[in-house]
Write a protein that holds these residues in place. Sequence first.
Motif, short mmCIF file in Angstrom:
data_model
loop_
_atom_site.label_atom_id
_atom_site.label_comp_id
_atom_site.label_asym_id
_atom_site.label_seq_id
_atom_site.Cartn_x
_atom_site.Cartn_y
_atom_site.Cartn_z
N THR A 115 0.84 -1.20 0.00
CA THR A 115 0.00 0.00 0.00
C THR A 115 0.87 1.25 0.00
OG1 THR A 115 -1.73 -1.21 1.17
CG2 THR A 115 -1.88 1.18 1.20
N ASP A 116 1.99 1.21 0.74
CA ASP A 116 2.91 2.36 0.77
C ASP A 116 3.48 2.63 -0.62
OD1 ASP A 116 2.50 2.75 3.49
OD2 ASP A 116 4.33 1.69 4.08
N GLU A 117 3.86 1.58 -1.33
CA GLU A 117 4.37 1.74 -2.69
C GLU A 117 3.30 2.33 -3.61
OE1 GLU A 117 7.66 -1.69 -3.51
OE2 GLU A 117 5.63 -2.40 -3.01
N CYS A 118 2.07 1.89 -3.43
CA CYS A 118 0.96 2.42 -4.25
C CYS A 118 0.71 3.89 -3.92
CB CYS A 118 -0.29 1.59 -4.04
SG CYS A 118 -0.15 -0.07 -4.77
N GLU A 119 0.85 4.25 -2.64
CA GLU A 119 0.71 5.67 -2.25
C GLU A 119 1.76 6.52 -2.95
OE1 GLU A 119 0.86 5.81 2.02
OE2 GLU A 119 -1.15 4.94 2.22
N LEU A 120 2.99 6.01 -3.02
CA LEU A 120 4.06 6.74 -3.71
C LEU A 120 3.79 6.85 -5.21
CD1 LEU A 120 7.23 5.32 -1.90
CD2 LEU A 120 6.31 7.64 -1.75
N MET A 121 3.28 5.78 -5.80
CA MET A 121 2.96 5.81 -7.23
C MET A 121 1.89 6.87 -7.51
SD MET A 121 2.92 1.71 -8.00
CE MET A 121 2.39 1.82 -9.69
N ILE A 122 0.88 6.90 -6.67
CA ILE A 122 -0.19 7.88 -6.84
C ILE A 122 0.32 9.29 -6.61
CG2 ILE A 122 -2.31 8.73 -5.73
CD1 ILE A 122 -3.25 5.80 -5.62
N ALA A 123 1.18 9.47 -5.60
CA ALA A 123 1.68 10.81 -5.25
C ALA A 123 2.41 11.47 -6.43
CB ALA A 123 2.60 10.72 -4.04
N ARG A 124 3.05 10.66 -7.28
CA ARG A 124 3.78 11.23 -8.43
C ARG A 124 2.86 11.95 -9.40
NH1 ARG A 124 6.87 6.94 -11.36
NH2 ARG A 124 7.57 8.72 -12.57
N PHE A 125 1.58 11.53 -9.47
CA PHE A 125 0.65 12.11 -10.44
C PHE A 125 -0.56 12.78 -9.77
CE2 PHE A 125 3.00 8.81 -12.61
CZ PHE A 125 3.46 9.49 -13.71
N ASP A 126 -0.55 12.84 -8.46
CA ASP A 126 -1.65 13.45 -7.71
C ASP A 126 -1.48 14.97 -7.73
OD1 ASP A 126 -3.68 14.06 -5.95
OD2 ASP A 126 -2.64 13.31 -4.18
N LEU A 127 -2.03 15.59 -8.75
CA LEU A 127 -1.81 17.01 -9.00
C LEU A 127 -2.42 17.92 -7.93
CD1 LEU A 127 -2.42 16.99 -12.86
CD2 LEU A 127 -0.25 16.77 -11.62
N ASN A 128 -3.52 17.49 -7.33
CA ASN A 128 -4.15 18.35 -6.32
C ASN A 128 -3.82 17.94 -4.89
OD1 ASN A 128 -5.72 16.10 -5.95
ND2 ASN A 128 -7.67 17.08 -6.51
N VAL A 140 -3.02 12.12 -17.36
CA VAL A 140 -1.64 12.64 -17.38
C VAL A 140 -0.65 11.50 -17.16
CG1 VAL A 140 0.00 14.11 -16.14
CG2 VAL A 140 -2.30 14.97 -16.66
N MET A 141 -0.97 10.62 -16.24
CA MET A 141 -0.09 9.49 -15.92
C MET A 141 0.05 8.56 -17.11
SD MET A 141 -0.50 6.63 -12.94
CE MET A 141 -1.76 5.68 -13.76
N MET A 142 -1.04 8.31 -17.83
CA MET A 142 -1.03 7.35 -18.92
C MET A 142 -0.50 7.93 -20.23
SD MET A 142 -1.93 4.67 -17.40
CE MET A 142 -2.26 3.49 -18.67
N TRP A 143 -0.50 9.23 -20.36
CA TRP A 143 -0.07 9.85 -21.63
C TRP A 143 1.38 9.74 -21.72
CZ3 TRP A 143 -4.73 10.48 -23.49
CH2 TRP A 143 -4.89 10.96 -24.77
#
Length: 143
Positions: A115-128, A140-143
């Motif tokens: 879950t921590d790794e997934c939080e980091l993955m999300i944080a890279r593209f979590d614009l807000n 944005v993440m998929m482009w």
Amino acid sequence: MVMDNKHQQYERVFNHFDQNKDGKLSPPELQQCVESIGGELSIEEAEAAVEVMDSDGDGMLCLQDFVKVVENVEEEERVKDLREAFKMYEMDGCDFITPKSLKRMLSRLGVSKSTDECELMIARFDLNGDGVLHFDEFVVMMW
């Protein structure tokens, strides 16, 4: 080079359906083009499409107009595909991807992440910065 090749393909298709070789597609020619690829387009719909996309007001589509039509359709298809992929990752129709839902989907795909790794993955593209991925951030993440 890729763009040149793509433009050449568009030009070949355009020229194929430009039956009278006037460098323009009329509504009936556009209708035939759409029907040849398995779509349906009434003459009224073809006329409406030409009216909207016609850049010089002559009631016909030039190659540049045709390219815009084709690329617009491709863009709509990409967004539709991304929307379908996004729905696979979100949970319970909440319209966002959480670290938990990302972990679950990755696990289904055979990728083990904490879950921590997934939080980091999300944080890279979590614009807000709200800790989840909304559809626009996913794009944005998929482009």
